[in-house]
Design a protein around this motif. Structure first.
Motif, PDB file in Angstrom:
ATOM      1  N   GLN A 249      15.271  19.272 -32.086  1.00  0.00           N
ATOM      2  CA  GLN A 249      15.517  18.590 -30.808  1.00  0.00           C
ATOM      3  C   GLN A 249      15.924  19.540 -29.695  1.00  0.00           C
ATOM      4  O   GLN A 249      15.548  19.362 -28.552  1.00  0.00           O
ATOM      5  N   ILE A 250      16.707  20.543 -30.054  1.00  0.00           N
ATOM      6  CA  ILE A 250      17.208  21.502 -29.059  1.00  0.00           C
ATOM      7  C   ILE A 250      16.936  22.904 -29.578  1.00  0.00           C
ATOM      8  O   ILE A 250      17.108  23.193 -30.771  1.00  0.00           O
ATOM      9  N   ASN A 271      24.256  24.663 -22.174  1.00  0.00           N
ATOM     10  CA  ASN A 271      23.627  23.825 -23.198  1.00  0.00           C
ATOM     11  C   ASN A 271      24.627  23.080 -24.068  1.00  0.00           C
ATOM     12  O   ASN A 271      24.233  22.229 -24.877  1.00  0.00           O
ATOM     13  N   ASN A 274      24.499  19.225 -23.859  1.00  0.00           N
ATOM     14  CA  ASN A 274      23.329  18.658 -24.543  1.00  0.00           C
ATOM     15  C   ASN A 274      23.563  18.554 -26.049  1.00  0.00           C
ATOM     16  O   ASN A 274      23.180  17.566 -26.690  1.00  0.00           O
ATOM     17  N   LYS A 277      25.870  15.618 -26.716  1.00  0.00           N
ATOM     18  CA  LYS A 277      25.181  14.333 -26.568  1.00  0.00           C
ATOM     19  C   LYS A 277      24.401  13.996 -27.838  1.00  0.00           C
ATOM     20  O   LYS A 277      24.456  12.866 -28.342  1.00  0.00           O
ATOM     21  N   VAL A 278      23.685  14.980 -28.378  1.00  0.00           N
ATOM     22  CA  VAL A 278      22.895  14.762 -29.597  1.00  0.00           C
ATOM     23  C   VAL A 278      23.798  14.413 -30.783  1.00  0.00           C
ATOM     24  O   VAL A 278      23.509  13.487 -31.561  1.00  0.00           O
TER      25      VAL A 278
END
Length: 310
Positions: A249-250, A271, A274, A277-278
């Motif tokens: 995903q990242i 980052n 992010n 959040k995941v």
């Protein structure tokens, strides 16, 4: 050479017989910087310092102090240098003030106002009229620094200045050196075996091994470095679920599991939200976030292979 470059070494080499003590050292020290000099036992640190101040001849290469060649214009170059190699030497039967007066006579243009200014700068106002034999080692180091900067040099060189100092004395010296760079614009080159103190004291450090420059590393980051990749540690309740959620995903570097209590991965600061959040969307509980940076000691041992320093 830049107007802001105070010290410049170019291919500085010292050979004794068939042995090369210092091998083509090249680096610059800009104005107002505290520059550390580290190396394993016998790496050539003190030899380099002695060549910079003219106590030892170079086999090859050149040193420039504020644009002046040490070999071609020695006297002019040395007017820009203040140095304490090993221990500061002074007359112990005289007061601190009398020592400074005596030293001032050797340098043109040092006024009484300058002497008073330097005394205040190193914080010896209350003890300057006592005999030096009553001074603690830390006070003698401060008086040595005062003596070395009386003539307003552009460069201050200190070889093992923290030797014999207690923690309070080391902190005082560190604070005074930082004050010198900020208020006087002096560049400081300091050699020390105390890695933790060098990490706090210096802006950059040069690491040498067997006379060769291995690396120059910055120690203090600023705002412009905010985007640099750092190792970030997430304390979690379910590392395996976190790894599964992040996979694909990242764009992350290699993820490491930390004893089942969390994960560690290289990230740019921007980052981190992010990643959070995941993980939250995956139902992973996050207890703490911290950045993990290598200490100067870790970096030094990694570069030199664990050789002892001096």
């Amino acid at each position: 050479m830049s107007d802001q470059t105070i010290l410049q070494l170019r291919n500085v080499t010292k050979k004794i017989g068939n042995r090369t003590i210092v091998d083509h050292l090249t680096f610059d020290v800009p104005k107002g910087e505290v520059f550390g000099f580290l190396g394993p036992n016998g790496a050539g640190k003190t030899t380099t310092i002695r060549m910079i101040v003219g106590l030892m001849a170079m086999t090859e290469g050149e040193v420039f102090v504020n644009g002046m060649s040490v070999t071609k214009n020695f006297e002019q170059a040395m007017t820009q240098v203040g140095a304490i190699v090993e221990n500061p030497e002074m007359y112990k039967f005289l007061t601190g003030y009398q020592n400074l007066i005596h030293y001032a006579r050797m340098n043109k243009g040092v006024t009484k106002e300058r002497i008073d200014e330097v005394i205040k700068l190193v914080g010896l106002q209350n003890r300057i009229h006592e005999k030096v034999k009553r001074y603690s080692l830390g006070m003698r180091q401060r008086l040595g620094v005062a003596q070395a900067i009386l003539h307003k040099p552009k460069l201050l060189i200190l070889d093992e200045p923290t030797n014999g100092l207690d923690p309070a004395g080391i902190r005082e010296l560190r604070d005074y050196l930082r004050k010198l760079t900020q208020e006087e614009g002096i560049s400081v080159v300091v050699s020390s075996h105390l890695l933790s103190e060098m990490e706090l004291m210096c802006d950059r450090v040069a690491i040498i091994q067997t006379g060769k420059l291995i690396d120059i590393r910055p120690l203090h980051t600023n705002g412009s470095d905010a985007a640099a990749t750092q190792q970030v540690v997430f304390e979690l309740d379910n590392p395996s679920a976190a790894i599964q959620a992040l996979s694909g995903q990242i764009d992350t570097g290699e993820i490491s599991v930390l004893d089942g209590k969390g994960i560690s991965l290289p990230l740019e600061r921007e980052n981190i939200p992010n990643i959070l959040k995941v993980l939250v969307q995956a139902g992973v509980n996050i207890y703490s976030i911290s950045s993990k940076t290598k200490s100067l000691e870790d970096q030094f041992l990694e570069i030199t292979g664990g050789e002892q320093i001096v």
